[in-house]
Design a protein around this motif. Structure first.
Motif, PDB file in Angstrom:
ATOM      1  N   SER A 194       0.841  -1.196   0.000  1.00 47.45           N
ATOM      2  CA  SER A 194       0.000   0.000   0.000  1.00 47.45           C
ATOM      3  C   SER A 194       0.870   1.238   0.000  1.00 47.45           C
ATOM      4  CB  SER A 194      -0.908   0.018   1.231  1.00 47.45           C
ATOM      5  OG  SER A 194      -0.137   0.308   2.382  1.00 47.45           O
ATOM      6  N   GLY A 195       0.247   2.372  -0.033  1.00 47.64           N
ATOM      7  CA  GLY A 195       0.968   3.632   0.061  1.00 47.64           C
ATOM      8  C   GLY A 195       0.813   4.226   1.446  1.00 47.64           C
ATOM      9  N   GLY A 196       0.510   3.388   2.410  1.00 52.03           N
ATOM     10  CA  GLY A 196       0.221   3.867   3.756  1.00 52.03           C
ATOM     11  C   GLY A 196       1.452   4.139   4.578  1.00 52.03           C
ATOM     12  N   CYS A 197       1.468   3.637   5.791  1.00 46.66           N
ATOM     13  CA  CYS A 197       2.536   3.926   6.747  1.00 46.66           C
ATOM     14  C   CYS A 197       3.876   3.379   6.287  1.00 46.66           C
ATOM     15  CB  CYS A 197       2.175   3.340   8.107  1.00 46.66           C
ATOM     16  SG  CYS A 197       2.279   1.543   8.167  1.00 46.66           S
ATOM     17  N   CYS A 198       4.909   3.712   6.993  1.00 50.70           N
ATOM     18  CA  CYS A 198       6.269   3.197   6.760  1.00 50.70           C
ATOM     19  C   CYS A 198       6.750   3.498   5.348  1.00 50.70           C
ATOM     20  CB  CYS A 198       6.323   1.690   7.001  1.00 50.70           C
ATOM     21  SG  CYS A 198       5.611   1.168   8.558  1.00 50.70           S
ATOM     22  N   ASP A 199       6.305   4.593   4.776  1.00 54.02           N
ATOM     23  CA  ASP A 199       6.635   4.958   3.397  1.00 54.02           C
ATOM     24  C   ASP A 199       6.233   3.861   2.425  1.00 54.02           C
ATOM     25  OD1 ASP A 199       7.708   7.416   4.108  1.00 54.02           O
ATOM     26  OD2 ASP A 199       9.654   6.521   4.518  1.00 54.02           O
ATOM     27  N   VAL A 236       1.528 -10.459  -6.085  1.00 52.41           N
ATOM     28  CA  VAL A 236       2.039  -9.264  -5.406  1.00 52.41           C
ATOM     29  C   VAL A 236       1.410  -8.047  -6.072  1.00 52.41           C
ATOM     30  CG1 VAL A 236       4.064  -7.936  -4.702  1.00 52.41           C
ATOM     31  CG2 VAL A 236       4.213 -10.441  -4.891  1.00 52.41           C
ATOM     32  N   TRP A 237       0.597  -7.330  -5.309  1.00 50.28           N
ATOM     33  CA  TRP A 237      -0.141  -6.161  -5.786  1.00 50.28           C
ATOM     34  C   TRP A 237       0.413  -4.897  -5.143  1.00 50.28           C
ATOM     35  CZ3 TRP A 237      -3.915  -6.523  -9.447  1.00 50.28           C
ATOM     36  CH2 TRP A 237      -4.413  -7.797  -9.721  1.00 50.28           C
ATOM     37  N   ILE A 238       0.166  -3.769  -5.784  1.00 57.88           N
ATOM     38  CA  ILE A 238       0.534  -2.467  -5.243  1.00 57.88           C
ATOM     39  C   ILE A 238      -0.618  -1.503  -5.536  1.00 57.88           C
ATOM     40  CG2 ILE A 238       1.754  -1.740  -7.342  1.00 57.88           C
ATOM     41  CD1 ILE A 238       3.832  -0.359  -5.477  1.00 57.88           C
ATOM     42  N   SER A 239      -0.859  -0.585  -4.622  1.00 58.20           N
ATOM     43  CA  SER A 239      -1.937   0.387  -4.874  1.00 58.20           C
ATOM     44  C   SER A 239      -1.569   1.253  -6.075  1.00 58.20           C
ATOM     45  CB  SER A 239      -2.175   1.260  -3.638  1.00 58.20           C
ATOM     46  OG  SER A 239      -1.098   2.148  -3.454  1.00 58.20           O
ATOM     47  N   GLY A 240      -2.569   1.706  -6.803  1.00 64.04           N
ATOM     48  CA  GLY A 240      -2.337   2.535  -7.986  1.00 64.04           C
ATOM     49  C   GLY A 240      -1.487   3.764  -7.708  1.00 64.04           C
ATOM     50  N   SER A 283       2.321   4.572  -9.136  1.00 62.08           N
ATOM     51  CA  SER A 283       2.707   5.791  -9.866  1.00 62.08           C
ATOM     52  C   SER A 283       4.031   6.346  -9.347  1.00 62.08           C
ATOM     53  CB  SER A 283       1.617   6.858  -9.745  1.00 62.08           C
ATOM     54  OG  SER A 283       0.472   6.446 -10.444  1.00 62.08           O
ATOM     55  N   ALA A 284       4.223   6.263  -8.035  1.00 64.02           N
ATOM     56  CA  ALA A 284       5.465   6.770  -7.442  1.00 64.02           C
ATOM     57  C   ALA A 284       6.638   5.808  -7.653  1.00 64.02           C
ATOM     58  CB  ALA A 284       5.263   7.016  -5.947  1.00 64.02           C
TER      59      ALA A 284
END
Length: 175
Positions: A34-39, A85-89, A93-94
């Motif tokens: 995710s793009g959440g905590c812990c960078d 293995v997924w990553i938030s959109g 982008s980053a």
């Protein structure tokens, strides 16, 4: 069809070992960055299907849990031997210019991630793609939650999926 580019995700041998142990206990697995905590450096591991993938989440790759360091799959793995293995959109982008290297370090993971009681936690490390690698990736189809639901799957890459240690895929400070 364009030639396959480099893998967007690789894993260390230690991360693969931990995933195999978790699979024995919890069945098929998935990971979400995710793009959440812990960078966003702490991917979360769940039983497959227990985390709802959004239409704009991006599939980084399918880890074949049968493989060890440097091995290539000869046959398509059964679904129980695959960890998506997924990553938030927005996080993709980053990080789209970066190969994610799934590693494991001592410590306690998040209470929501399956490795929390194991004494280890998953950690994402990154390696910036070379310009030629980025060119190859720019011609590849990006698989999102929406297109995955419609049957899109990644083109296999000839690049080994498992590295002995993270330093084999990207520089690790302090070594």
């Amino acid at each position: 069809m364009p030639a396959p580019g480099p893998r967007r995700v690789r894993a260390t041998a230690a991360a693969m070992d931990l995933l195999r142990r978790l699979r024995v206990t919890h069945g098929p697995l998935m990971l979400h960055q995710s793009g959440g905590c812990c960078d966003g450096s702490a991917p979360m591991c769940y039983p497959a299907g227990e985390f709802v993938i959004g239409d704009r989440d991006v599939l980084l790759g399918l880890l074949d849990l049968r493989l060890s360091t440097g091995e290539q799959a000869i046959t398509e793995p059964p679904s129980e031997d695959v960890a998506a293995v997924w990553i938030s959109g927005p996080q993709f982008s980053a990080w789209q210019h970066t190969q994610l290297v799934l590693d494991v370090v001592p410590g306690r993971g998040s209470g929501f991630s399956l490795e929390a009681p194991e004494g280890y936690r998953f950690l994402s490390r990154g390696r910036v793609f070379e310009p030629a690698e980025l060119d190859a990736l720019n011609t590849a189809e990006l698989i999102t939650g929406e297109t995955f639901e419609r049957g899109a799957r990644p083109v296999p890459s000839p690049e080994p999926q498992v590295v002995a240690e993270a330093v084999d895929a990207c520089p690790v400070p302090g070594r």
